[in-house]
Design a protein around this motif. Structure first.
Motif, PDB file in Angstrom:
ATOM      1  N   ALA A 226      29.905  45.114  -2.321  1.00 17.15           N
ATOM      2  CA  ALA A 226      29.986  46.196  -1.342  1.00 17.15           C
ATOM      3  C   ALA A 226      31.438  46.461  -0.952  1.00 17.15           C
ATOM      4  CB  ALA A 226      29.149  45.847  -0.107  1.00 17.15           C
ATOM      5  N   ALA A 227      32.196  45.384  -0.723  1.00 17.30           N
ATOM      6  CA  ALA A 227      33.609  45.552  -0.369  1.00 17.30           C
ATOM      7  C   ALA A 227      34.386  46.177  -1.515  1.00 17.30           C
ATOM      8  CB  ALA A 227      34.209  44.201   0.013  1.00 17.30           C
ATOM      9  N   ARG A 228      34.164  45.700  -2.734  1.00 19.80           N
ATOM     10  CA  ARG A 228      34.879  46.229  -3.907  1.00 19.80           C
ATOM     11  C   ARG A 228      34.641  47.723  -4.072  1.00 19.80           C
ATOM     12  NH1 ARG A 228      32.402  44.939  -9.619  1.00 19.80           N
ATOM     13  NH2 ARG A 228      30.985  46.483  -8.697  1.00 19.80           N
ATOM     14  N   ASP A 229      33.411  48.156  -3.811  1.00 23.28           N
ATOM     15  CA  ASP A 229      33.038  49.547  -4.044  1.00 23.28           C
ATOM     16  C   ASP A 229      33.209  50.436  -2.816  1.00 23.28           C
ATOM     17  OD1 ASP A 229      32.395  48.631  -6.555  1.00 23.28           O
ATOM     18  OD2 ASP A 229      30.234  48.550  -6.179  1.00 23.28           O
ATOM     19  N   GLY A 230      33.715  49.861  -1.720  1.00 17.89           N
ATOM     20  CA  GLY A 230      33.930  50.645  -0.505  1.00 17.89           C
ATOM     21  C   GLY A 230      32.644  51.039   0.188  1.00 17.89           C
ATOM     22  N   GLU A 231      31.612  50.193   0.086  1.00 14.05           N
ATOM     23  CA  GLU A 231      30.315  50.487   0.670  1.00 14.05           C
ATOM     24  C   GLU A 231      29.970  49.487   1.757  1.00 14.05           C
ATOM     25  OE1 GLU A 231      27.808  50.222  -2.717  1.00 14.05           O
ATOM     26  OE2 GLU A 231      28.480  52.132  -3.594  1.00 14.05           O
ATOM     27  N   ALA A 232      28.987  49.824   2.570  1.00 21.19           N
ATOM     28  CA  ALA A 232      28.507  48.902   3.596  1.00 21.19           C
ATOM     29  C   ALA A 232      27.571  47.885   2.956  1.00 21.19           C
ATOM     30  CB  ALA A 232      27.778  49.664   4.683  1.00 21.19           C
ATOM     31  N   PHE A 233      27.660  46.644   3.388  1.00 18.14           N
ATOM     32  CA  PHE A 233      26.771  45.597   2.885  1.00 18.14           C
ATOM     33  C   PHE A 233      25.463  45.630   3.649  1.00 18.14           C
ATOM     34  CE2 PHE A 233      25.362  41.073   3.523  1.00 18.14           C
ATOM     35  CZ  PHE A 233      24.723  40.975   2.294  1.00 18.14           C
ATOM     36  N   GLU A 234      24.367  45.746   2.901  1.00 19.88           N
ATOM     37  CA  GLU A 234      23.033  45.699   3.483  1.00 19.88           C
ATOM     38  C   GLU A 234      22.360  44.411   3.041  1.00 19.88           C
ATOM     39  OE1 GLU A 234      21.836  47.732   5.646  1.00 19.88           O
ATOM     40  OE2 GLU A 234      23.472  49.207   5.553  1.00 19.88           O
ATOM     41  N   PRO A 235      22.109  43.472   3.955  1.00 16.03           N
ATOM     42  CA  PRO A 235      21.503  42.195   3.572  1.00 16.03           C
ATOM     43  C   PRO A 235      20.146  42.388   2.909  1.00 16.03           C
ATOM     44  CG  PRO A 235      22.377  42.102   5.808  1.00 16.03           C
ATOM     45  CD  PRO A 235      22.428  43.529   5.384  1.00 16.03           C
ATOM     46  N   GLY A 236      19.849  41.495   1.982  1.00 19.17           N
ATOM     47  CA  GLY A 236      18.563  41.525   1.296  1.00 19.17           C
ATOM     48  C   GLY A 236      17.948  40.144   1.261  1.00 19.17           C
ATOM     49  N   THR A 237      16.935  39.979   0.429  1.00 20.62           N
ATOM     50  CA  THR A 237      16.272  38.684   0.270  1.00 20.62           C
ATOM     51  C   THR A 237      16.283  38.305  -1.205  1.00 20.62           C
ATOM     52  OG1 THR A 237      14.113  39.752   0.058  1.00 20.62           O
ATOM     53  CG2 THR A 237      14.779  39.041   2.262  1.00 20.62           C
ATOM     54  N   ILE A 238      16.151  37.011  -1.452  1.00 18.15           N
ATOM     55  CA  ILE A 238      16.136  36.485  -2.815  1.00 18.15           C
ATOM     56  C   ILE A 238      14.720  36.026  -3.140  1.00 18.15           C
ATOM     57  CG2 ILE A 238      17.024  34.687  -4.344  1.00 18.15           C
ATOM     58  CD1 ILE A 238      19.565  34.681  -2.647  1.00 18.15           C
TER      59      ILE A 238
END
Length: 306
Positions: A188-200
């Motif tokens: 997300a940081a590399r692409d200039g986007e917001a990080f949205e948490p997910g699940t594994i």
């Protein structure tokens, strides 16, 4: 108000430049040795297999030979099974599973199929236990003519002369807790986007391709692996990672849309594995065993249903 933490490299909302990628690269630690873990294991296989170098990476002051292991007495009249591991270097069971398969299965397929095994597609990433290459590239999104990354380009060039010969391709992957703690925030940081948490997903599952589904093939693998480690369940919406679960332990989407390694060959039987070694209900050893069982089952099924 909850403020989502931002990755420590880069500026929120702005994609990384070469400077941030260099900063990321300098933050990586070398944890293990490709030479010791992979190259020495491949050397030990030379009495039983042909070994080929299909490329070479030069990163900083390091050189990484790219290696493939092939059936001795290759028969051009037979179909080919491609097994790839370590497309993402941190996915240890893929690398170890490919090597373990080669050690265990020697003459079972003589006169039936040619084996072509690339145990570690991304050796720098393997040493640094990271998803990305030296250039902050996700190799498993680069298998198309305009793709980035020397690792993907080298493998595409190596396998190109065999197009039309492939019966099977199994790409061995795993998911770890670091996907959520490190790799998705970094992306997300590399692409200039917001990080949205997910699940594994908790367990083993397969990724099938909507353009080459063969759910009977996927189901045969799941049934065999279920004897070794547990299969990830669907969530309450019938999905995993927002993709539909089309049968027990199998998610499906258009692999070509993401330029996945599993699209490399055009084989009639393809799949991508995902195991979860951080689950309390399995072990790294069981995850490696699951990869070996996957490959064996996949080859047997493909040969029986070709």
């Amino acid at each position: 108000m909850t403020v989502k933490p931002f990755y420590p490299i880069g500026t929120p909302g702005k994609p990384w430049t070469a400077a941030e990628k260099q900063q990321w690269r300098e933050s990586q630690t070398r944890f293990r040795s490709y030479e010791t873990d992979v190259l020495e294991a491949i050397d030990a296989l030379k009495p039983r297999y042909d070994v080929s170098q299909y490329g070479e990476l030069h990163y900083g002051d390091r050189t990484f030979p790219l290696m493939a292991v092939k059936t001795q007495n290759w028969d051009d009249s037979l179909p080919v099974a491609l097994i790839t591991g370590g497309v993402h270097g941190y996915e240890t069971s893929g690398v170890m599973g490919a090597l373990s398969f080669l050690s265990e299965y020697q003459n079972e397929y003589a006169g039936k199929i040619n084996l072509l095994v690339v145990p570690c597609v991304s050796p720098w990433a393997y040493e640094h236990i990271t998803r990305w290459t030296y250039d902050a590239v996700d190799t498993n999104r680069q298998f198309y003519p305009q793709g980035e990354g020397e690792e993907a380009r080298a493998l595409m060039a190596y396998t190109a002369p065999l197009k039309g010969k492939f019966l099977l391709h199994v790409d061995l992957h795993e998911t770890t807790d670091s996907d959520e703690s490190e790799f998705r925030p970094a992306k997300a940081a590399r692409d200039g986007e917001a990080f949205e948490p997910g699940t594994i997903p908790d367990g083993y599952y397969l990724v099938s391709d909507t353009q080459n589904s063969r759910l009977d093939f996927q189901a045969a693998i799941i049934a065999a692996v279920e004897k070794v480690t547990h299969i990830a369940p669907a969530d309450k919406n019938g999905n995993m990672l927002d993709y539909p679960v089309v049968s027990h332990g199998v998610v499906e989407y258009d692999n070509n849309a993401y330029h996945l390694c599993a699209t490399l060959t055009g084989a009639p039987f393809t799949t991508t594995t995902e195991v979860y070694p951080d689950s309390p209900d399995t072990t790294p050893e069981a995850c490696t065993r699951a990869q070996v069982v996957t490959v064996h089952t996949a080859i047997e099924f493909a040969l029986a249903h070709a």
